[in-house]
Design a protein around this motif. Structure first.
Motif, PDB file in Angstrom:
ATOM      1  N   TRP A   1     -17.909 -21.672 -15.329  1.00 41.57           N
ATOM      2  CA  TRP A   1     -17.612 -22.933 -14.636  1.00 41.57           C
ATOM      3  C   TRP A   1     -17.172 -22.698 -13.195  1.00 41.57           C
ATOM      4  O   TRP A   1     -17.670 -23.357 -12.271  1.00 41.57           O
ATOM      5  N   ILE A   2     -16.250 -21.767 -12.987  1.00 43.27           N
ATOM      6  CA  ILE A   2     -15.745 -21.555 -11.627  1.00 43.27           C
ATOM      7  C   ILE A   2     -16.835 -20.973 -10.729  1.00 43.27           C
ATOM      8  O   ILE A   2     -16.902 -21.273  -9.527  1.00 43.27           O
ATOM      9  N   ARG A   3     -17.712 -20.148 -11.272  1.00 46.07           N
ATOM     10  CA  ARG A   3     -18.813 -19.594 -10.473  1.00 46.07           C
ATOM     11  C   ARG A   3     -19.813 -20.683 -10.103  1.00 46.07           C
ATOM     12  O   ARG A   3     -20.256 -20.759  -8.952  1.00 46.07           O
ATOM     13  N   ILE A   4     -20.180 -21.501 -11.085  1.00 48.54           N
ATOM     14  CA  ILE A   4     -21.131 -22.583 -10.822  1.00 48.54           C
ATOM     15  C   ILE A   4     -20.570 -23.548  -9.787  1.00 48.54           C
ATOM     16  O   ILE A   4     -21.244 -23.913  -8.814  1.00 48.54           O
ATOM     17  N   ALA A   5     -19.328 -23.968  -9.978  1.00 54.75           N
ATOM     18  CA  ALA A   5     -18.717 -24.919  -9.048  1.00 54.75           C
ATOM     19  C   ALA A   5     -18.580 -24.321  -7.652  1.00 54.75           C
ATOM     20  O   ALA A   5     -18.812 -25.006  -6.644  1.00 54.75           O
ATOM     21  N   SER A   6     -18.211 -23.048  -7.573  1.00 48.18           N
ATOM     22  CA  SER A   6     -18.021 -22.407  -6.266  1.00 48.18           C
ATOM     23  C   SER A   6     -19.341 -22.226  -5.524  1.00 48.18           C
ATOM     24  O   SER A   6     -19.428 -22.458  -4.310  1.00 48.18           O
ATOM     25  N   ILE A   7     -20.390 -21.801  -6.248  1.00 43.90           N
ATOM     26  CA  ILE A   7     -21.699 -21.624  -5.608  1.00 43.90           C
ATOM     27  C   ILE A   7     -22.217 -22.962  -5.087  1.00 43.90           C
ATOM     28  O   ILE A   7     -22.705 -23.057  -3.951  1.00 43.90           O
ATOM     29  N   LEU A   8     -22.108 -24.013  -5.901  1.00 46.46           N
ATOM     30  CA  LEU A   8     -22.588 -25.323  -5.465  1.00 46.46           C
ATOM     31  C   LEU A   8     -21.780 -25.851  -4.287  1.00 46.46           C
ATOM     32  O   LEU A   8     -22.313 -26.587  -3.435  1.00 46.46           O
ATOM     33  N   THR A   9     -20.506 -25.509  -4.220  1.00 48.03           N
ATOM     34  CA  THR A   9     -19.678 -25.941  -3.100  1.00 48.03           C
ATOM     35  C   THR A   9     -20.100 -25.253  -1.806  1.00 48.03           C
ATOM     36  O   THR A   9     -20.152 -25.886  -0.739  1.00 48.03           O
ATOM     37  N   CYS A  10     -20.416 -23.986  -1.892  1.00 44.51           N
ATOM     38  CA  CYS A  10     -20.649 -23.188  -0.688  1.00 44.51           C
ATOM     39  C   CYS A  10     -22.109 -23.140  -0.235  1.00 44.51           C
ATOM     40  O   CYS A  10     -22.364 -23.004   0.972  1.00 44.51           O
ATOM     41  N   TYR A  11     -23.043 -23.214  -1.159  1.00 40.66           N
ATOM     42  CA  TYR A  11     -24.436 -22.942  -0.813  1.00 40.66           C
ATOM     43  C   TYR A  11     -25.389 -23.987  -1.360  1.00 40.66           C
ATOM     44  O   TYR A  11     -25.127 -24.634  -2.379  1.00 40.66           O
ATOM     45  N   ARG A  12     -26.516 -24.099  -0.671  1.00 42.54           N
ATOM     46  CA  ARG A  12     -27.669 -24.820  -1.194  1.00 42.54           C
ATOM     47  C   ARG A  12     -28.700 -23.769  -1.572  1.00 42.54           C
ATOM     48  O   ARG A  12     -29.024 -22.886  -0.772  1.00 42.54           O
TER      49      ARG A  12
END
Length: 347
Positions: A285-296
């Protein structure tokens, strides 16, 4: 998926043995190779001996006995992965420099009145099992998530709009915000459902006669529950082959408790269910949320400046571990705080 493998193996090595950061580097290659060997060895029908059992009695040089050479090589990998990090943990405990870990906690709780060597062997086996179980599964799931975002830009956009509504500019997601991000949660569940990492559950032994749908399953039968079939049941998940996180939401955009839970099948059954389930879910969850926050996540650009075709391919056949075939994509920063665009080759 070298970057994902490294990222995940460092985390699991720390949790299991207390070996952190750069110190984990010597163990990464062995761990990755050992997990690959298990993936191949546990695939039904991978070797001729699976169909012709008498081959297990032929010498290693005999035609068709290549599995024996592979088994010997892979056994050396297994021993190295089992012994080396465990030895480091023990040495650091003696020196008083060990950091808390699964192995160190178990060693501290050994009963001095019982067989020390036997207790150590059990701890060693449990530690390497945790190490293996937490490596390739998370890597494959994250690879599936990245590929799903690449193939479904509209879903990626919706998730990022949700994150942007909840997060202040420049902030990263935290676990405290999980209830406020139902669509991100739904994406994680759909990743686990759409392409389950373990399509066929590990073998289970039936401990007593059972009857299922009119069929007798005798005691001592070996069964392998078909997780893929369970998670693609049209009665529970309409249009099951479509990647659709919205299936887990109600009309108000909240998580719908009436939709059949995917976590039970995805993490196994009974006493053999994955003991690292909660850690895996938190990590994902934290990886998915962090990647979506930072990158397209976007397709790569070819030599003529055109976007490459979006293409999703998975390992062919029903294997013990399911993972996407190598693919390329770009990670485009969503803000100036992310310094550079990352070109990542998932091999």
């Amino acid at each position: 998926m070298g970057d994902l493998h490294t990222w995940t193996t460092v985390l699991i090595t720390d949790i299991t043995y207390g070996i952190q950061g750069e110190e984990a580097q010597p163990f990464i290659k062995t761990a990755i190779e050992a997990v690959k060997s298990i993936t191949i060895a546990t695939t039904p029908g991978a070797f001729l001996v699976d169909q012709i059992s008498i081959l297990k009695y032929v010498p290693e040089w005999f035609p068709g006995a290549g599995f024996k050479r592979k088994a010997r090589e892979w056994d050396l990998l297994r021993m190295e992965m089992t012994e080396d990090p465990f030895r480091v943990t023990k040495e650091r405990m003696v020196a008083g420099t060990a950091t808390p870990s699964l192995a160190s906690a178990a060693l501290e709780q050994m009963d001095p009145t019982k067989d020390i060597a036997k207790q150590e062997e059990l701890i060693k086996a449990a530690s390497v099992t945790a190490h293996i179980g937490g490596t390739d599964t998370i890597v494959a799931t994250m690879g599936g998530f990245i590929l799903a975002m690449l193939m479904n830009p509209d879903i990626q956009t919706r998730a990022q709009h949700e994150l942007d509504r909840v997060l202040a500019p420049g902030d990263l997601p935290t676990f405290a915000l999980e209830p406020d991000l139902p669509y991100v949660q739904a994406i994680m569940w759909e990743v686990l459902r759409h392409q389950p990492v373990v399509p066929l559950c590990f073998p289970h032994l039936v401990t007593e006669d059972d009857v299922y749908s009119g069929y007798l399953i005798p005691k001592n039968s070996i069964i392998m529950p078909n997780i893929w079939s369970i998670l693609h049941n049209e009665d529970d998940y309409p249009d099951p082959y479509r990647f659709n996180p919205s299936r887990f939401l109600d009309i108000n955009g909240r998580l719908d408790p009436s939709v059949k839970d995917v976590l039970g099948p995805a993490f196994g059954f009974g006493r053999r269910a994955c003991p690292g389930k909660e850690l895996a879910l938190a990590s994902l969850w934290i990886r998915i949320a962090s990647i979506l926050t930072c990158y397209r996540i976007e397709p790569e650009i070819d030599e003529y400046g055109n976007l490459a075709e979006r293409k999703a391919e998975w390992y062919p056949g029903l294997t013990m571990f399911n993972h996407p075939l190598p693919f390329k994509c770009r990670f485009i920063p969503r803000s100036k705080d992310i310094e550079v665009s990352l070109d990542m080759n998932f091999t």
